[in-house]
Design an enzyme around this catalytic site. Structure first.
Site, PDB file in Angstrom:
ATOM      1  N   CYS A 117       0.680  -1.208  -0.145  1.00  0.00           N
ATOM      2  CA  CYS A 117      -0.073  -0.025   0.041  1.00  0.00           C
ATOM      3  C   CYS A 117       0.933   1.345  -0.037  1.00  0.00           C
ATOM      4  O   CYS A 117       1.683   1.339   0.512  1.00  0.00           O
ATOM      5  CB  CYS A 117      -1.061   0.040   1.254  1.00  0.00           C
ATOM      6  N   ASP A 125      13.218  -0.357   9.190  1.00  0.00           N
ATOM      7  CA  ASP A 125      14.540  -0.530   9.990  1.00  0.00           C
ATOM      8  C   ASP A 125      14.322  -1.139  11.324  1.00  0.00           C
ATOM      9  O   ASP A 125      15.114  -1.835  11.565  1.00  0.00           O
ATOM     10  CB  ASP A 125      14.988   1.092  10.285  1.00  0.00           C
TER      11      ASP A 125
END
Length: 425
Positions: A117, A125
């Site tokens: 999306c 991260d």
């Protein structure tokens, strides 16, 4: 390309069964990579674009896949690849879930940077930090995450997430299950989908303590064994269907649910004036004649889910007053608002807050989906709009809702799927 054509103004009534959870199914499928023998059998896996893409990804890696009804059988004992290619990963962000299992089992993994999306920054991260805490070396080269262990197995470590992350918690759990030694995770996600993953891993032989809490302790084991496991219901699909009943002033029942997973959502429906009746594994919503404006702040579980924010905005266009909507998970998740306004809604965006002024008479027109939950929001608006609404690019919707138009039609909606040609300019 497909679109949904909706003739609004029909009150929804009747009963429908909840599908299995998409957000739970994807990490469950990824976790089968941890088994080096036998076949895992997963029940209640929804037939969705995302689950099919994940099956394609595992098949590319060398897994034997069989899907019939809602049962998925996966054998990963003959895996031949440790690279998840861009061609498959670009289709959905959840492909990152294969990073932890591949790294834990083979000591190496290469995963293309993900797609999915398109709303706001959703960095990976935290996934990478978790793998590094378990002893992996991480680099990003040519659009791929390259992870490796110098020798032996991953080693237990302490992982503290600065913010709650469903995906990163899931990846850390899977990797730590085969790591050597003890891993502790603090500020872990407590979403029901993560608890389901813990249950699946423990059924396979993982040693996990603290499931359902923010503090997890995992004692790594040398191997996991295949099992049969039943997926949980999709609380976001259930919430969307309840919103469909509420926005059309209808009454529907949903079977096959666990209402304890929906506490925050059901509380808001009650505040909006809906009557909720709970009976074992089902619930019934009866919409009031007049919806009350109800503010929400979308936050990690157990609070109101970000994946229901767009649908709530659609519902509040019909409330008798103004509602404030804040999303603390994805601050920029308001792509659906301009399209709702084209239907006649009156919604303002002020910094990271949406203000919905209701009730507004919505009138049908052509609108375009931008992401999964925005698609659902536009469908809800189409159900109550006067005239005909066409929702384009419903491939977004197909990523997370199983046969949604069939379920809505069963409840009394006038909704059809049609093919159309999209022309580029």
């Amino acid at each position: 390309m497909d679109k949904l054509v909706i003739n609004g103004g029909h009150r929804l009534t009747g009963s429908v069964a909840a599908s299995g959870s998409k957000n739970s199914a994807l990490p469950l499928i990824a976790a089968t990579l941890l088994c080096d023998n036998g076949t895992c059998r997963l029940e209640r896996i929804p037939d969705l674009k995302d689950t099919r893409t994940f099956q394609e990804l595992l098949a590319y890696l060398g897994a034997d896949i069989s899907y019939s009804g809602s049962r998925l059988s996966v054998s990963t004992q003959n895996l031949r690849a440790i690279q998840a290619p861009y061609e498959l990963v670009k289709k959905m962000r959840a492909s990152i879930y294969v990073l932890g299992p591949l790294l834990a089992r083979f000591g190496r993994a290469e995963v293309s940077l993900p797609g999915g999306c398109a709303f706001g920054p959703r960095p990976i991260d935290l996934h990478l930090m978790a793998m590094e805490k378990l002893g992996a070396s991480i680099s990003i080269k040519n659009g791929y995450i390259e992870a490796s262990i110098a020798k032996g197995r991953l080693t237990g470590g302490h992982i503290e997430f600065p913010v709650s992350s469903v995906g990163a918690t899931g990846n850390a759990l899977m990797a730590a299950s085969l790591a050597e030694g003890t891993t502790t995770i603090t500020n872990a996600s407590i979403e029901p989908e993560i608890t389901a993953l813990c249950d699946f891993l423990m059924a396979m032989g993982a040693d996990i303590k603290g499931a359902g809490t923010t503090a997890l302790t995992i004692e790594g084991v040398p191997s996991l064994h295949p099992v049969a496991f039943t997926n949980i219901f999709d609380r976001i699909e259930a919430g969307t269907l309840l919103a469909a009943a509420a926005i059309t002033k209808g009454t529907i029942s949903i079977t096959g649910i666990d209402h304890t997973h929906m506490g925050a959502v059901l509380k808001k429906f009650k505040q909006a004036g809906c009557r909720i009746t709970i009976d074992d594994d089902s619930l019934t919503l009866q919409s009031p004649d007049r919806l009350e404006p109800t503010d929400i702040i979308a936050s990690p579980y157990p609070f109101f889910p970000t994946d229901m924010q767009a649908q709530w905005i659609a519902l509040m266009t019909q409330a008798n007053g103004s509602s404030r909507i804040i999303d603390k998970v994805y601050h920029e998740r308001f792509n659906h608002i301009p399209e709702l306004n084209r239907l006649g809604a009156k919604i303002e965006i002020n910094n990271n807050e949406a203000i919905v002024h209701g009730p507004q008479l919505l009138t049908g027109t052509t609108v375009m989906s931008t992401d999964l939950r925005a698609s659902a929001c536009l469908v809800l608006a189409g159900l109550v709009a006067q005239g005909t609404t066409e929702v384009l690019r419903v491939y977004h919707l197909d990523r997370g809702y199983e046969k949604i138009e069939e379920k809505l039609r069963h409840l009394g909606a006038d909704i059809q799927r049609e093919n159309y040609q999209e022309f580029s300019t």
